[in-house]
Design a protein around this motif. Structure first.
Motif, mmCIF file in Angstrom:
data_model
loop_
_atom_site.group_PDB
_atom_site.id
_atom_site.type_symbol
_atom_site.label_atom_id
_atom_site.label_comp_id
_atom_site.label_asym_id
_atom_site.label_seq_id
_atom_site.Cartn_x
_atom_site.Cartn_y
_atom_site.Cartn_z
ATOM 1 N N ARG A 33 -4.563 8.590 2.477
ATOM 2 C CA ARG A 33 -4.641 9.410 1.648
ATOM 3 C C ARG A 33 -3.688 10.463 1.623
ATOM 4 O O ARG A 33 -2.281 10.415 2.419
ATOM 5 N N GLN A 34 -3.052 10.344 0.430
ATOM 6 C CA GLN A 34 -1.995 11.532 -0.008
ATOM 7 C C GLN A 34 -2.478 13.049 0.461
ATOM 8 O O GLN A 34 -3.145 13.248 -0.718
ATOM 9 N N ASP A 35 -0.980 13.318 1.085
ATOM 10 C CA ASP A 35 -0.867 15.006 0.966
ATOM 11 C C ASP A 35 0.656 15.887 0.386
ATOM 12 O O ASP A 35 0.784 15.206 -0.187
ATOM 13 N N LYS A 40 0.712 -1.172 0.051
ATOM 14 C CA LYS A 40 0.163 0.268 0.284
ATOM 15 C C LYS A 40 1.125 1.102 -0.173
ATOM 16 O O LYS A 40 0.430 2.948 -0.225
ATOM 17 N N VAL A 41 2.421 1.169 0.347
ATOM 18 C CA VAL A 41 2.995 2.878 -0.107
ATOM 19 C C VAL A 41 4.030 2.636 -1.291
ATOM 20 O O VAL A 41 3.338 2.018 -2.493
#
Lengths: 290, 49
Positions: free
Chosen positions: B31-33, A204-205
């Motif tokens: 969640r990408q920030d 998931k990374v």
């Protein structure tokens, strides 16, 4: 060997390749009947060409010869077939690859070299399809007598020797992961390579390659990304122990597919007189007159 | 054991499936920030203390 970086955006394909030519010239057989090769390295090879129609380009890694003709000369003097709407592009390219494979097989058979000793050639081929405005990248692998042809579905593809560039893109080094797979155990059971690599594909990374927005990348940025990755490989090989496989100037070719198909050649080197630089400045040189 | 070269090529080919899984949501990610690398490192350090 070679480093070739292939990038495909929505409207262009970019190839970058180094210029080092490492050749194993076949010179005969020893007393035991073993084929003998001698190694030689040159620094000014050109590994990217376009076809006669200027609608396809190719870069090679591995052996550059098909016997009577070089792989790149073969492609540069051919029109790479493009399938019409509803046609089978893969089958057409297979036929094209068969032509090269036939020459290669005749050459090595004539040299009485067993098939499993034939030097490998990998061709990366980009073409402007007749049906879409996006380029297609294909990989032709001449390993055994029968060539294999496959469509490259990822936007950044590496060929040749690329372990260092790949470790940067994917976030791990292949041989380190191999070692981990052998050493890591649950109880007495080693986890094994298959499980480790399956996990790397589904974890998931996000790795850097997962985060690149290559589809919309402007051509200039894609050219710079290709050169950056090739340079990483070249420089890591330069600083690490052993003979570098890659080196010399980087050549770049771009196949734009929209608004119309166009090849742009960005060479890292040009044919020149070896003393041209010094002649320009030397007293009595060609610019000075008699 | 597969040769490393072959393994690396296979990994590149599998990347196409991974991209598909990521975009389709088959693989769920954090969640990408837009925090900078410095911020993330600082947060990790703070968490460890």
């Amino acid at each position: 060997m070679t480093i070739v970086v292939g990038i495909q955006t929505n409207t262009a394909a970019i190839f970058a390749a180094d210029s080092r030519l490492s050749t194993n010239a076949f010179v005969g057989f020893d007393a035991a009947g073993e084929p003998q090769f001698v190694k030689q390295t040159y620094e000014n090879a050109t590994k990217i060409v376009h076809d006669t129609d200027r609608l396809a380009m190719a870069a090679i890694a591995g052996s550059a010869t098909l016997g009577p003709v070089g792989v790149l000369d073969y492609i540069a003097s051919s029109a790479v077939p493009r399938a019409p709407a509803g046609g089978d592009q893969e089958a057409l390219l297979k036929g094209f690859a068969d032509g090269m494979a036939k020459l290669r097989a005749e050459f090595w058979r004539d040299k009485k070299l067993a098939e499993d000793r034939w030097p490998r050639t990998v061709v990366m081929l980009a073409l402007a399809p007749t049906t879409t405005r996006s380029p297609q990248l294909w990989r032709i692998d001449l390993l055994k007598e029968e060539p294999s042809v496959s469509l490259i579905r990822i936007p950044v593809y590496l060929e040749g020797t690329y372990d260092s560039a790949m470790s940067l893109l994917y976030g791990y080094h292949g041989d380190v992961m191999d070692a981990l797979a052998k050493e890591l155990k649950i109880g007495e059971q080693t986890i094994g390579e298959e499980a480790i690599y399956d996990l790397l594909g589904s974890n998931k990374v996000l790795s850097p390659i997962d985060k690149l927005a290559v589809g919309v990348m402007p051509v200039q940025d894609a050219v710079e990304l290709a050169c950056f990755l090739a340079t990483v490989q070249i420089q890591m090989e330069r600083f690490l122990p052993g003979d570098p496989y890659c080196g010399g100037p980087l050549d770049v070719m771009v196949l734009k597919t929209a608004p119309s198909a166009e090849i742009v050649w960005l060479p890292g080197k040009l044919l020149h007189h070896p003393q041209a630089g010094s002649l320009d400045t030397a007293e009595g040189g060609p610019n000075e007159g008699p | 054991m597969k040769a490393l070269k072959e393994r690396l090529q296979q990994l590149q080919e599998k990347q196409a499936e991974r991209e598909k899984d990521l975009r389709s949501g088959n693989i769920r990610i954090e969640r990408q920030d837009e925090r900078s690398a410095d911020q993330r490192t600082a947060e990790k350090r703070a968490t460890k203390k």
